[in-house]
Design an enzyme around this catalytic site. Structure first.
Site: not given
Length: 145
Positions: A48, A52, A107
């Site tokens: 994650e 990002n 997203r």
């Protein structure tokens, strides 16, 4: 802070390197003998954070992502994911579940929530136009727990 062991890894901000980051972290952490669940949680949190940086930090530009993983005393794992991308204007807002700066890319806005749920501590420092640093910690269970 005493560091028992450490790796530093720099990779280009390519989406394919999210899998590379997971593999590097897994390979390094094997020496700490985490449970399968702990390793899965850490891999997901790293995934994650790197995603990002690729998607939001560099926004279709190229740059480097620095990954640091440390083994600390008392079975504590420290992970830092750092980029020199666009930064986050409002970190508190960005950490709200479902908030995303890329809705057109479908997203979910759950990256920071996922990181928080899988790690014991999550800290996000960011400066607009300078980049973002995500630090995470997790204490592994003692053998036999």
């Amino acid at each position: 802070m005493e560091i028992l062991n450490e790796i530093k890894f720099t990779m280009p901000s390519l989406s394919v390197n999210e899998g590379t980051a997971r593999a590097v972290v897994s390979s390094f952490l094997i020496q700490a003998d985490p449970t399968v669940e702990e390793l899965s949680d850490i891999r997901t949190a790293v995934s994650e954070a790197v995603t990002n940086a690729v998607v939001h930090g560099y926004r279709h530009k190229k740059g480097n992502i620095e990954l640091t993983v440390r083994l600390l005393p008392e079975r504590v794992i420290y992970i830092r994911v750092k980029d020199k991308g666009c930064g986050i204007e409002d970190v508190e807002q960005a950490m709200e579940p479902l908030f995303t700066t890329a809705p057109e890319e479908e997203r979910s806005g759950l990256g920071f929530s996922v990181m928080q749920s899988f790690m014991d501590r999550l800290k996000v420092k960011s400066t607009p136009d300078k980049g973002t640093t995500v630090t995470m910690r997790k204490r592994l269970s003692a053998h036999g727990d």
